[in-house]
Design an enzyme around this catalytic site. Structure first.
Site, PDB file in Angstrom:
ATOM      1  CB  SER A   1     -32.284   4.178 -18.241  1.00 38.44           C
ATOM      2  OG  SER A   1     -31.108   3.758 -18.884  1.00 38.44           O
TER       3      SER A   1
ATOM      4  CG  ASP B   1     -33.513  -2.512 -22.191  1.00 43.66           C
ATOM      5  OD1 ASP B   1     -32.561  -2.106 -22.872  1.00 43.66           O
ATOM      6  OD2 ASP B   1     -33.999  -1.872 -21.236  1.00 43.66           O
TER       7      ASP B   1
ATOM      8  CG  HIS C   1     -33.799   1.209 -22.357  1.00 45.09           C
ATOM      9  ND1 HIS C   1     -33.504   0.592 -21.160  1.00 45.09           N
ATOM     10  CD2 HIS C   1     -33.269   2.470 -22.268  1.00 45.09           C
ATOM     11  CE1 HIS C   1     -32.833   1.416 -20.387  1.00 45.09           C
ATOM     12  NE2 HIS C   1     -32.680   2.566 -21.021  1.00 45.09           N
TER      13      HIS C   1
END
Length: 278
Positions: free
Chosen positions: A147, A223, A256
């Site tokens: 991320s 995600d 995610h």
């Protein structure tokens, strides 16, 4: 440098440290996993950069990377994601900026410029500290992250191919200049002059890169940040335009979380180890 905790793990050693940082002007923490091979020789190492709200603990606790790292003889290094203890007004008001959200940039705008220097902290201070104190081969370093940390890994890897010989990322923020997370961070850390943002934008850096070393990126199709924040298709478009060897894998059904990271971390460790061969 002070050891905070040490435990045996898959025949190796997992240790957490704290030290006084010149770059951030605060105490900084990081974790190191040393595989058993490091007891008799220098080993290659993977620097892992974590995402928003994370610390030096998340990857070591949740990714399940130590088993394969032990098998391969690969050290793992994970820093915290921002300075702690700078006590800047407003740094803890939101989860996506300030504490736990250093974005791996060298801030130039006050009041952040003095302490929020995560780019140089990772590239210079942490790297030098690790190489000085642990049996790690300085010519065999890789970088990866998740991320916000995936953003950091791409930026540090693309800007410093002579340091990081291999680069990968999980669900990275590839175009921070074009997404809410990145715009918020860049405006506050770097100011309104968007030309300065390009130094920390993977899509912009990829357009200029001279390296042609393959980059591996994994992204989950479920995600929740995919469309608004991550936008991997933008990195893919740049790679295709310049014929860059980007390996983007869209992983069906994955989100995610670290459940996603742990599902494919072995692939990334082996990807890096193969490219760090002496």
């Amino acid at each position: 440098m002070k050891s905070l905790n040490r435990t045996k793990c898959f025949g190796g050693s997992l240790e957490f440290f704290e030290h006084a940082s010149e770059q951030t002007g605060t105490a900084m923490r990081f974790s190191v996993f040393l595989p058993p091979q490091s007891q008799s020789q220098k080993v290659p190492a993977l620097f892992w950069l974590s995402g928003l709200t994370c610390s030096e603990e998340n990857f070591m606790q949740k990714a399940g990377a130590q088993r394969v790292a032990s098998e391969l003889g690969l050290a793992l290094i994970a820093p915290d994601t921002s300075p702690r203890g700078a006590n800047i007004p407003g740094e803890s008001e939101s989860w996506d900026f300030g504490l736990g959200a250093g974005f791996y940039v060298n801030a130039t705008r006050e009041p952040w410029a003095k302490n929020y220097r995560m780019y140089d902290y990772v590239l210079i201070e942490l790297k030098d500290l690790v190489l000085k104190n642990f049996p790690i081969d300085s010519s065999r370093l890789a970088i990866s992250g998740h991320s916000m940390g995936g953003h950091g890994a791409l930026v540090l890897g693309l800007r410093n191919p002579e340091v990081f010989k291999s680069v990968s990322a999980f669900a990275p923020i590839v175009a921070p200049s074009q997404c809410p997370w990145g715009q918020k961070a860049f405006k506050n850390y770097l100011g309104d002059h968007q030309a300065d943002w390009k130094n920390y934008d993977a899509c912009e850096l990829l357009k200029q890169t001279k390296t042609r070393k393959e980059i591996l990126v994994d992204q989950g199709t479920e995600d929740k940040f995919l469309k608004e924040q991550l936008m991997p298709e933008k990195l893919e478009a740049v790679a295709k335009a310049i014929e860059f060897p980007l390996k983007l894998r869209m992983q069906s059904g994955y989100d995610h979380s670290y459940y996603f990271v742990s599902s494919f971390v072995e692939d990334h460790l082996r990807f890096h180890y193969d490219r760090l061969a002496p």
